[in-house]
Design a protein around this motif. Structure first.
Motif, PDB file in Angstrom:
ATOM      1  N   ALA A 394     -49.780  35.667  17.563  1.00  0.00           N
ATOM      2  CA  ALA A 394     -50.261  37.054  17.401  1.00  0.00           C
ATOM      3  C   ALA A 394     -51.291  37.387  18.481  1.00  0.00           C
ATOM      4  CB  ALA A 394     -50.864  37.249  16.020  1.00  0.00           C
ATOM      5  N   ILE A 395     -52.193  36.428  18.757  1.00  0.00           N
ATOM      6  CA  ILE A 395     -53.214  36.653  19.789  1.00  0.00           C
ATOM      7  C   ILE A 395     -52.556  36.789  21.160  1.00  0.00           C
ATOM      8  CG2 ILE A 395     -55.136  35.571  21.019  1.00  0.00           C
ATOM      9  CD1 ILE A 395     -56.035  34.386  18.325  1.00  0.00           C
ATOM     10  N   ALA A 396     -51.564  35.952  21.423  1.00  0.00           N
ATOM     11  CA  ALA A 396     -50.857  36.024  22.714  1.00  0.00           C
ATOM     12  C   ALA A 396     -50.153  37.367  22.860  1.00  0.00           C
ATOM     13  CB  ALA A 396     -49.853  34.878  22.815  1.00  0.00           C
ATOM     14  N   LEU A 397     -49.557  37.850  21.774  1.00  0.00           N
ATOM     15  CA  LEU A 397     -48.862  39.142  21.812  1.00  0.00           C
ATOM     16  C   LEU A 397     -49.852  40.291  21.980  1.00  0.00           C
ATOM     17  CD1 LEU A 397     -46.121  40.556  21.550  1.00  0.00           C
ATOM     18  CD2 LEU A 397     -46.465  40.618  19.059  1.00  0.00           C
ATOM     19  N   CYS A 398     -51.016  40.165  21.375  1.00  0.00           N
ATOM     20  CA  CYS A 398     -52.047  41.220  21.440  1.00  0.00           C
ATOM     21  C   CYS A 398     -52.690  41.297  22.820  1.00  0.00           C
ATOM     22  CB  CYS A 398     -53.109  40.956  20.377  1.00  0.00           C
ATOM     23  SG  CYS A 398     -54.526  42.084  20.461  1.00  0.00           S
ATOM     24  N   THR A 399     -52.996  40.172  23.394  1.00  0.00           N
ATOM     25  CA  THR A 399     -53.751  40.152  24.658  1.00  0.00           C
ATOM     26  C   THR A 399     -52.855  40.091  25.888  1.00  0.00           C
ATOM     27  OG1 THR A 399     -53.938  37.731  24.575  1.00  0.00           O
ATOM     28  CG2 THR A 399     -55.718  39.019  23.559  1.00  0.00           C
ATOM     29  N   GLY A 400     -51.566  39.950  25.718  1.00  0.00           N
ATOM     30  CA  GLY A 400     -50.663  39.778  26.849  1.00  0.00           C
ATOM     31  C   GLY A 400     -50.370  41.075  27.592  1.00  0.00           C
ATOM     32  N   ASN A 401     -50.096  40.921  28.886  1.00  0.00           N
ATOM     33  CA  ASN A 401     -49.807  42.071  29.744  1.00  0.00           C
ATOM     34  C   ASN A 401     -48.362  42.093  30.245  1.00  0.00           C
ATOM     35  OD1 ASN A 401     -52.605  43.381  30.208  1.00  0.00           O
ATOM     36  ND2 ASN A 401     -52.977  41.205  30.586  1.00  0.00           N
ATOM     37  N   LYS A 402     -47.555  41.146  29.742  1.00  0.00           N
ATOM     38  CA  LYS A 402     -46.160  41.101  30.161  1.00  0.00           C
ATOM     39  C   LYS A 402     -45.343  42.112  29.350  1.00  0.00           C
ATOM     40  CE  LYS A 402     -46.358  36.195  31.440  1.00  0.00           C
ATOM     41  NZ  LYS A 402     -45.812  34.842  31.154  1.00  0.00           N
ATOM     42  N   GLN A 403     -44.164  42.442  29.882  1.00  0.00           N
ATOM     43  CA  GLN A 403     -43.299  43.387  29.194  1.00  0.00           C
ATOM     44  C   GLN A 403     -42.988  42.884  27.781  1.00  0.00           C
ATOM     45  OE1 GLN A 403     -39.906  44.593  31.446  1.00  0.00           O
ATOM     46  NE2 GLN A 403     -38.940  45.686  29.746  1.00  0.00           N
ATOM     47  N   GLY A 404     -43.139  43.814  26.832  1.00  0.00           N
ATOM     48  CA  GLY A 404     -42.899  43.451  25.436  1.00  0.00           C
ATOM     49  C   GLY A 404     -44.148  43.046  24.701  1.00  0.00           C
ATOM     50  N   GLN A 405     -45.292  42.922  25.432  1.00  0.00           N
ATOM     51  CA  GLN A 405     -46.557  42.569  24.796  1.00  0.00           C
ATOM     52  C   GLN A 405     -47.437  43.812  24.641  1.00  0.00           C
ATOM     53  OE1 GLN A 405     -47.703  39.339  27.542  1.00  0.00           O
ATOM     54  NE2 GLN A 405     -47.253  37.870  25.902  1.00  0.00           N
ATOM     55  N   SER A 406     -48.474  43.691  23.818  1.00  0.00           N
ATOM     56  CA  SER A 406     -49.248  44.858  23.396  1.00  0.00           C
ATOM     57  C   SER A 406     -49.930  45.591  24.553  1.00  0.00           C
ATOM     58  CB  SER A 406     -50.295  44.447  22.363  1.00  0.00           C
ATOM     59  OG  SER A 406     -50.997  45.577  21.900  1.00  0.00           O
ATOM     60  N   ASN A 407     -50.632  44.849  25.393  1.00  0.00           N
ATOM     61  CA  ASN A 407     -51.341  45.504  26.497  1.00  0.00           C
ATOM     62  C   ASN A 407     -50.372  46.185  27.465  1.00  0.00           C
ATOM     63  OD1 ASN A 407     -53.845  44.861  25.515  1.00  0.00           O
ATOM     64  ND2 ASN A 407     -54.153  43.097  26.861  1.00  0.00           N
ATOM     65  N   TRP A 408     -49.220  45.564  27.682  1.00  0.00           N
ATOM     66  CA  TRP A 408     -48.198  46.200  28.521  1.00  0.00           C
ATOM     67  C   TRP A 408     -47.733  47.516  27.898  1.00  0.00           C
ATOM     68  CZ3 TRP A 408     -43.244  47.338  26.828  1.00  0.00           C
ATOM     69  CH2 TRP A 408     -42.384  47.866  27.797  1.00  0.00           C
ATOM     70  N   ALA A 409     -47.455  47.494  26.594  1.00  0.00           N
ATOM     71  CA  ALA A 409     -46.985  48.694  25.903  1.00  0.00           C
ATOM     72  C   ALA A 409     -48.044  49.787  25.910  1.00  0.00           C
ATOM     73  CB  ALA A 409     -46.590  48.347  24.465  1.00  0.00           C
ATOM     74  N   PHE A 410     -49.301  49.377  25.731  1.00  0.00           N
ATOM     75  CA  PHE A 410     -50.375  50.369  25.717  1.00  0.00           C
ATOM     76  C   PHE A 410     -50.529  51.002  27.101  1.00  0.00           C
ATOM     77  CE2 PHE A 410     -54.847  51.786  25.522  1.00  0.00           C
ATOM     78  CZ  PHE A 410     -54.783  52.542  24.363  1.00  0.00           C
ATOM     79  N   THR A 411     -50.389  50.189  28.149  1.00  0.00           N
ATOM     80  CA  THR A 411     -50.472  50.717  29.521  1.00  0.00           C
ATOM     81  C   THR A 411     -49.331  51.696  29.801  1.00  0.00           C
ATOM     82  OG1 THR A 411     -51.554  48.698  30.304  1.00  0.00           O
ATOM     83  CG2 THR A 411     -50.514  50.096  31.964  1.00  0.00           C
ATOM     84  N   GLN A 412     -48.125  51.372  29.304  1.00  0.00           N
ATOM     85  CA  GLN A 412     -46.989  52.280  29.484  1.00  0.00           C
ATOM     86  C   GLN A 412     -47.229  53.600  28.769  1.00  0.00           C
ATOM     87  OE1 GLN A 412     -44.424  51.512  31.636  1.00  0.00           O
ATOM     88  NE2 GLN A 412     -45.817  49.792  31.981  1.00  0.00           N
ATOM     89  N   PHE A 413     -47.797  53.530  27.576  1.00  0.00           N
ATOM     90  CA  PHE A 413     -48.140  54.741  26.845  1.00  0.00           C
ATOM     91  C   PHE A 413     -49.153  55.584  27.625  1.00  0.00           C
ATOM     92  CE2 PHE A 413     -51.724  56.286  24.172  1.00  0.00           C
ATOM     93  CZ  PHE A 413     -51.161  57.499  23.792  1.00  0.00           C
ATOM     94  N   LEU A 414     -50.181  54.921  28.172  1.00  0.00           N
ATOM     95  CA  LEU A 414     -51.205  55.653  28.934  1.00  0.00           C
ATOM     96  C   LEU A 414     -50.602  56.357  30.151  1.00  0.00           C
ATOM     97  CD1 LEU A 414     -54.206  53.134  28.867  1.00  0.00           C
ATOM     98  CD2 LEU A 414     -53.877  55.174  27.456  1.00  0.00           C
ATOM     99  N   LYS A 415     -49.651  55.700  30.812  1.00  0.00           N
ATOM    100  CA  LYS A 415     -49.002  56.315  31.976  1.00  0.00           C
ATOM    101  C   LYS A 415     -48.238  57.570  31.571  1.00  0.00           C
ATOM    102  CE  LYS A 415     -48.456  52.066  34.703  1.00  0.00           C
ATOM    103  NZ  LYS A 415     -47.477  51.068  35.234  1.00  0.00           N
ATOM    104  N   LYS A 416     -47.498  57.487  30.480  1.00  0.00           N
ATOM    105  CA  LYS A 416     -46.749  58.649  30.004  1.00  0.00           C
ATOM    106  C   LYS A 416     -47.701  59.742  29.515  1.00  0.00           C
ATOM    107  CE  LYS A 416     -42.781  56.745  30.793  1.00  0.00           C
ATOM    108  NZ  LYS A 416     -41.923  57.232  31.904  1.00  0.00           N
ATOM    109  N   HIS A 417     -48.785  59.299  28.893  1.00  0.00           N
ATOM    110  CA  HIS A 417     -49.806  60.264  28.453  1.00  0.00           C
ATOM    111  C   HIS A 417     -50.401  60.983  29.658  1.00  0.00           C
ATOM    112  CE1 HIS A 417     -53.819  61.598  27.175  1.00  0.00           C
ATOM    113  NE2 HIS A 417     -53.313  61.681  25.956  1.00  0.00           N
TER     114      HIS A 417
END
Length: 496
Positions: A394-417
């Motif tokens: 869970a921690i790896a998924l939360c803190t990760g920046n690779k595709q499919g991980q939380s930080n990556w998804a949040f960054t993609q959302f910010l770009k679209k925003h």
């Protein structure tokens, strides 16, 4: 006796008419007409300049002072929440294992210092703003001190001291820093709303006064033309005709300037800013919810509390209708251009979809909603892993920046925003520029900064007065006065 009285009365009547004609001779009427034209022309100049000045003040209050400060306050909230998320992500693992979080933390520190300096340089609401900025500056130092203590405890492997220090930092953020940033926003937002409501209420009166003021020279010149035609049996006086044309040009020039300024301010405020505000509010909440996601993993004792806060913030951003499965389903509902709303869909994103007005905005908003759904789905996976006793995953998924991980998804959302925000921000600034231009102001590029922070806050945009409206008004009024003088002087010379 009655015959004598009747005759006396009949003799007195022509005498009084003759006296009237003697008292108001044609030259006198022409001179008084000239003076009246000059007087009403000065009145027209005064009302036009005052109306234009008040329009400028309204545009400046909204576009230069309050709206940028509101958006700056929102960006401060973004940075505070992201600062905390990065701190939590760094503390979730052993020292040095998440260098990206440490780097992003330092980047947010730098951005916050610039934003706070920017807010301090644009104080327009006095102590109401000054006190909040002072609180932010002082308490931010306290917050970072506690984060540094948590880092040191992490280096020692002292999880108890780490949590104690981080909880103190989180308390400072939640109870002092975020409320101060919110209040800083609200102070300027209230001022913006007051200025806009006042401008809308006054715009009709200003236009009426300007119209009346600029119609008076036109009316006076028309009356003089009629007087010359009936009294002196003359055709149109070319000089007075020229003065009349100048009065017509002045009338349409001033009314067009005022209408254009009012229209562009309306588009900037009601169409662009009224979308920018919920978008920026949603972004700040998303950053804060993202921090709650990390806190959920970091502080097990209060995990339920952090999860509840996450859910509450998500609900403010957007609520999925009961008949739809996820955000992707909602996004598909909004794709057709004729869809005004989706039943049951609410929150800040719903406010944005209800106010879509610019080209490309709908498509960008739909993509933003889809990207947000991806992030929310990954958050669900994180919580599912925790419930399955797979905390490390869970921690790896939360803190990760690779595709499919939380930080990556949040960054993609910010770009679209950003794509949706940029459309509205561009419309906001362009309409402000057009509104300013219509009343004689142009952007002063020599005073603008190349700093991205300043550009994002719009506070680097300075304007200078070209005095275009004043010069054209003065030139036309002078032309009216001079042409009227020559036109009437020709007739007056006939009596010399």
């Amino acid at each position: 006796m009655s015959q004598v009285t009747t005759n006396s009365a009949s003799r007195k009547k022509p005498s009084s008419i003759a006296n009237w004609k003697t008292k108001f001779t044609t030259p006198q009427i022409l001179r008084w007409g000239l003076y009246l034209v000059w007087g009403v022309s000065l009145l027209a100049l005064g009302t036009a300049n005052e109306a234009v000045k008040m329009q400028r003040d309204a545009i400046e209050t909204i576009g230069k002072n309050t709206a940028p400060s509101v958006l700056t306050a929102q960006r401060i909230k973004d940075s505070l929440a992201d600062l905390d998320a990065n701190a939590a992500n760094e503390l979730l693992v052993k020292p040095g294992e998440n260098p990206q979080a440490a780097k992003d933390y330092r980047g947010r520190q730098e951005k916050l210092s610039k934003l706070l300096a920017l807010a301090a340089e644009n104080i327009t609401e006095g102590d109401a703003e000054r006190q909040q900025i002072r609180t932010l500056i002082l308490s931010l130092g306290d917050y970072m001190t506690q984060i540094e203590r948590a880092r040191l405890a992490n280096e020692r492997g002292d999880s108890r001291s780490l949590l104690e220090a981080y909880r103190k930092a989180a308390n400072i953020l939640d109870s002092i820093l975020m409320p101060a940033a919110e209040q800083l926003q609200n102070v300027n937002l209230e001022s913006l709303d007051r200025a806009y409501i006042s401008q809308k209420a006054r715009s009709a009166n200003l236009l009426f006064l300007a119209v009346i003021g600029n119609l008076l020279p036109l009316v006076m010149l028309g009356l003089l033309q009629l007087f010359l035609y009936h009294r002196m049996r003359r055709n149109l006086n070319p000089y007075l005709l020229g003065a009349t044309l100048c009065a017509i040009v002045l009338f349409f020039y001033i009314t067009n300037a005022l209408n254009a300024a009012s229209y562009h301010l309306k588009v900037a405020k009601e169409d662009a800013f009224n979308s920018l505000l919920p978008l920026r509010q949603a972004r700040a909440l998303a950053y804060s919810a993202n921090a709650d996601e990390s806190r959920y993993l970091l502080d097990r004792e209060f995990a339920a509390q952090h999860e509840r806060k996450f859910v509450e913030k998500m609900a403010k951003i957007a609520v999925i209708p009961a008949n739809l499965l996820d955000f992707e389903s909602v996004a598909k509902e909004f794709k057709p251009s004729n869809v005004q709303g989706v039943a049951g869909f609410s929150g800040l994103f719903a406010e944005e979809f209800a106010n879509i007005t610019f080209g490309g905005e709908r498509d960008a908003a739909v993509e933003m909603l889809s990207a947000f759904g991806v992030y929310v789905n990954i958050d669900k996976q994180i919580r599912s892993l925790v419930n399955s006793d797979k905390r490390a995953e869970a921690i790896a998924l939360c803190t990760g920046n690779k595709q499919g991980q939380s930080n990556w998804a949040f960054t993609q959302f910010l770009k679209k925003h950003n794509d949706v925000t940029d459309i509205n921000l561009t419309a906001f600034t362009e309409n402000l520029d057009r509104g300013f231009k219509s009343v004689g102001y142009v952007p002063d590029k020599s005073q603008q900064s190349s700093d991205d922070i300043l550009q994002g806050a719009m506070l680097d945009r300075s304007f200078k007065n070209t005095y275009q409206v004043e010069m054209w008004s003065l030139a036309l009024i002078s032309a009216i006065a001079i042409l009227t003088f020559f036109g009437l002087n020709l007739r007056l010379k006939e009596y010399s």
